[in-house]
Design an enzyme around this catalytic site. Structure first.
Site, short mmCIF file in Angstrom:
data_model
loop_
_atom_site.label_atom_id
_atom_site.label_comp_id
_atom_site.label_asym_id
_atom_site.label_seq_id
_atom_site.Cartn_x
_atom_site.Cartn_y
_atom_site.Cartn_z
CG HIS A 49 26.51 20.06 -19.86
ND1 HIS A 49 25.92 19.70 -21.05
CD2 HIS A 49 26.05 19.19 -18.93
CE1 HIS A 49 25.13 18.65 -20.86
NE2 HIS A 49 25.20 18.33 -19.58
NE ARG A 105 20.91 11.36 -22.22
CZ ARG A 105 21.33 12.45 -22.84
NH1 ARG A 105 22.44 13.03 -22.45
NH2 ARG A 105 20.64 12.97 -23.85
CG HIS A 139 12.63 32.41 -20.51
ND1 HIS A 139 13.00 31.11 -20.33
CD2 HIS A 139 13.43 33.15 -19.70
CE1 HIS A 139 13.97 31.03 -19.45
NE2 HIS A 139 14.25 32.26 -19.05
CG HIS A 178 29.53 26.87 -12.72
ND1 HIS A 178 28.89 27.64 -13.68
CD2 HIS A 178 28.66 25.88 -12.38
CE1 HIS A 178 27.69 27.13 -13.90
NE2 HIS A 178 27.51 26.07 -13.13
CG ASN A 222 24.75 13.39 -19.90
OD1 ASN A 222 24.18 12.69 -20.74
ND2 ASN A 222 24.64 13.18 -18.61
#
Length: 304
Positions: A104, A108, A176, A94, A106
């Site tokens: 972001h 894995r 939403h 941020h 990632n």
């Protein structure tokens, strides 16, 4: 077959490389490291950078955990075995500047060692992705980001970018709010070897994606870090951070996995911004940069 020990070692090295480069980019703040152990097996290295010249808060975390899956996770993963091993590197940055985007990434790896036996198919896969969440969408930056990620994908398999970009559009969607978290990127999960892809290729792709983080993000930082901004633009940044927070707490699979497997709370929630605001019934001014950004927070935009 690539061992989990080799994957763990290489992921740790990628964490080291990224932290060193981000410190140079910031020029002020240094990462603080906290090593931790997970009750049930394994642990990790949480590294946090705060209050820097450009990075207000960020985390570059490594973990390698093992043990027994809770019943609800077994049902979610549709597996019968109890034992699991998971390792990865997770990053969220941020910035303190509204023209510099949140990022972001990632990478894995997951396996269920007890499934490795005679006559049994091993359960193992790679996952990951990288996505960008600009507070203000700058067309040239969005095109640079997606073109750079596409180049990494194309060097390993010609269908990766198209398939994983669609996946990211669907995954990083705030239902939403009926808007995407940002401009997307790529996302993939349960990527396994087949007739066209070897485990070595998938692992090399995972590492290449991890190592793409620094050249891509530092370029975006340097393009925008010295641009003047107003108090109103910073207020908009805080509002966009609230949408980021909503997604991570409501929909993010990594957050849910960490909480369900008794992960370390501070490490799991390091993705949340230090400051966010929820403005009631905000309406962007017609023709403004804020309205433009909102109009582009949708699936299917062809940035590359």
């Amino acid at each position: 077959m690539i061992s989990k020990e080799q994957i763990t070692t290489d992921y740790q090295q990628i964490q080291d490389e990224i932290c060193a480069a981000l410190e140079l980019t910031d020029g002020k703040s240094k990462f603080e490291e906290e090593k931790w152990e997970r009750e049930g097996g394994g642990g990790g290295r949480t590294r946090i950078i705060q209050n820097g010249n450009i990075f207000e808060k960020g985390g570059v975390n490594f973990s390698a955990v093992h043990g027994q899956l809770p019943e609800n996770m077994k049902r979610a993963l549709q597996v019968e075995s109890d034992d699991f091993f998971a390792t990865g590197v997770s990053i969220v940055i941020h910035p303190n500047h509204p023209m510099v985007p949140i990022i972001h990434m990632n990478i894995r790896y997951f396996e269920m060692p007890s499934s490795f036996g005679e006559g049994q198919q091993p359960i193992r896969w790679f996952g990951g992705g990288i996505d960008l969440t600009p507070h203000y969408i700058i067309d040239a930056d969005a095109q640079f980001f997606h073109s750079s990620i596409k180049a990494v994908c194309d060097s390993y398999y010609d269908d990766f970018y198209h398939r994983f970009k669609l996946w990211a559009d669907d995954y990083f969607f705030i239902k939403h709010r009926n808007e995407t978290r940002g401009i997307g990127g790529i996302f993939y999960d349960r990527l396994t070897a087949n007739d066209e892809l070897s485990w070595d290729t998938i692992f090399e792709f995972s590492k290449a994606l991890g190592r793409s983080f620094i050249p891509v993000y530092t370029e975006l930082v340097e393009r925008n870090r010295h641009t003047p901004f107003t108090e109103q633009q910073q207020l908009w940044q805080y509002q966009r951070r609230s949408r980021y927070t909503e997604f991570n707490l409501v929909y993010d699979a990594g957050t849910k996995f960490g909480l369900e497997t008794n992960g370390r709370i501070e490490s799991i929630l390091m993705s949340l911004p230090p400051t966010a605001k929820w403005l009631y019934n905000y309406q962007a001014t017609p023709g403004s940069e804020e309205e433009k950004t909102l109009s582009l927070l949708k699936k299917g935009v062809n940035w590359a």
